[in-house]
Design an enzyme around this catalytic site. Structure first.
Site, PDB file in Angstrom:
ATOM      1  N   ASP A 116       0.816  -1.212   0.000  1.00  0.00           N
ATOM      2  CA  ASP A 116       0.000   0.000   0.000  1.00  0.00           C
ATOM      3  C   ASP A 116       0.856   1.271   0.000  1.00  0.00           C
ATOM      4  O   ASP A 116       2.033   1.257   0.377  1.00  0.00           O
ATOM      5  CB  ASP A 116      -0.864   0.049   1.271  1.00  0.00           C
ATOM      6  CG  ASP A 116      -1.982  -0.974   1.263  1.00  0.00           C
ATOM      7  OD1 ASP A 116      -2.000  -1.848   0.382  1.00  0.00           O
ATOM      8  OD2 ASP A 116      -2.843  -0.893   2.172  1.00  0.00           O
ATOM      9  N   HIS A 165       3.676  -2.391   3.027  1.00  0.00           N
ATOM     10  CA  HIS A 165       3.738  -1.051   2.427  1.00  0.00           C
ATOM     11  C   HIS A 165       5.023  -0.884   1.630  1.00  0.00           C
ATOM     12  O   HIS A 165       6.100  -1.236   2.116  1.00  0.00           O
ATOM     13  CB  HIS A 165       3.675   0.030   3.516  1.00  0.00           C
ATOM     14  CG  HIS A 165       2.375   0.043   4.264  1.00  0.00           C
ATOM     15  ND1 HIS A 165       2.101  -0.842   5.286  1.00  0.00           N
ATOM     16  CD2 HIS A 165       1.268   0.815   4.123  1.00  0.00           C
ATOM     17  CE1 HIS A 165       0.871  -0.605   5.742  1.00  0.00           C
ATOM     18  NE2 HIS A 165       0.342   0.392   5.061  1.00  0.00           N
ATOM     19  N   HIS A 203      -4.669   9.929   0.992  1.00  0.00           N
ATOM     20  CA  HIS A 203      -4.654   8.953   2.089  1.00  0.00           C
ATOM     21  C   HIS A 203      -5.515   9.361   3.281  1.00  0.00           C
ATOM     22  O   HIS A 203      -5.409   8.795   4.366  1.00  0.00           O
ATOM     23  CB  HIS A 203      -3.208   8.679   2.545  1.00  0.00           C
ATOM     24  CG  HIS A 203      -3.036   7.344   3.210  1.00  0.00           C
ATOM     25  ND1 HIS A 203      -3.031   7.183   4.591  1.00  0.00           N
ATOM     26  CD2 HIS A 203      -2.889   6.103   2.696  1.00  0.00           C
ATOM     27  CE1 HIS A 203      -2.858   5.904   4.877  1.00  0.00           C
ATOM     28  NE2 HIS A 203      -2.780   5.224   3.750  1.00  0.00           N
ATOM     29  N   HIS A 246      -6.184   2.634  -3.644  1.00  0.00           N
ATOM     30  CA  HIS A 246      -6.141   2.874  -2.195  1.00  0.00           C
ATOM     31  C   HIS A 246      -6.753   4.232  -1.844  1.00  0.00           C
ATOM     32  O   HIS A 246      -6.955   4.533  -0.674  1.00  0.00           O
ATOM     33  CB  HIS A 246      -4.685   2.807  -1.733  1.00  0.00           C
ATOM     34  CG  HIS A 246      -4.487   2.701  -0.250  1.00  0.00           C
ATOM     35  ND1 HIS A 246      -5.374   2.064   0.597  1.00  0.00           N
ATOM     36  CD2 HIS A 246      -3.486   3.152   0.553  1.00  0.00           C
ATOM     37  CE1 HIS A 246      -4.917   2.138   1.840  1.00  0.00           C
ATOM     38  NE2 HIS A 246      -3.793   2.793   1.844  1.00  0.00           N
TER      39      HIS A 246
HETATM   40 ZN   LIG Z   1      -2.395   3.210   3.399  1.00  0.00          ZN
END
Ligand SMILES: [Zn+2]
Length: 231
Positions: A25, A170, A80, A76
């Site tokens: 991510d 990540h 964010h 995603h």
């Molecule tokens: Zn994230």
């Protein structure tokens, strides 16, 4: 794939053989994403990258290299921010715009969505569903946003049953570029961690397909993901 409102895919039970589904991510990032890509290529592994619209606009060449190496792309977010901190209309339009942005490059439909921080609401779930995306979260979090010894990150993998469980990791750390401020990034060597994860998984002889590849040869496993159905 049919989901109940508020539900997320958390694993894909394989028809045969053990498998683990790696996901990354918050990228792309010009430094850490290429480093993670090198480790995946060296191991012959494939993963699904949940990217941010903010990052794809900033680093289109890095994004193209993720696509070119055969990894799957999921969405995603336009940025964010937590979904409950974005006005509903803005969240919905951000989904459409970012999905289009990704599809211009990958030349096929994006099918997966994952909410930032895993924080979700029923209205956001519905907006995601309305644009044709399926929410995919995880069963295994290696907590690579924390500065802890390598073994602590890897210990989470030992709980994975190899039954097509989804591993959250990540390839970047979201920051002000992505409209959030979660403090300085942890001093995690993402290439080193990716290598260690891949070594542990391959020693268990697990396949590492992308989410869509897994779906072609397995059965989806869902789980309710909205904690408070009234929000
Ligand atoms: Zn994230």
């Amino acid at each position: 794939m049919i989901q109940q409102p508020g539900e997320a895919l958390v694993a894909v039970s394989p028809d045969e053989g053990p498998s683990v589904l790696l996901t990354y991510d918050d990228g792309p990032d010009p430094e850490s994403t290429p480093a993670v890509l090198r480790e995946l290529a060296a191991a012959g592994a494939r993963a699904t990258f949940f990217v941010l619209g903010t990052r794809v606009r900033l680093y289109p060449d890095v994004f193209r290299s993720v696509v070119a190496e055969g990894h799957e792309i999921g969405l995603h977010g336009a940025d964010h921010r937590r979904v409950d901190q974005v006005p509903e209309a803005e969240f919905a339009s951000g989904l459409v715009e970012t999905k289009d942005l990704l599809e211009q490059v990958i030349q096929r439909p994006v099918v997966w969505y994952r909410p930032p921080y895993g924080r979700f609401t029923l209205s956001a779930w519905a907006a995601v569903h309305d644009v044709g995306l399926t929410t995919a979260c995880w069963t295994c979090d290696i907590r690579d946003w924390l500065d802890v010894p390598l073994e602590e990150h890897l210990a989470a993998l030992d709980a994975v049953t190899r039954a097509g469980e989804i591993v959250l990791s990540h390839d970047a750390y979201a920051d002000k570029r992505d409209l959030v401020d979660d403090g300085p990034p942890p001093p995690v060597d993402r290439a080193l961690l990716a290598r260690a994860v891949l070594e542990r998984i391959s020693s268990a002889d697990c396949a590492q397909p992308t989410l869509s590849e897994a779906m072609a040869h397995g059965t989806p496993v869902g789980r309710p993901w909205v904690e408070d159905a009234t929000t």
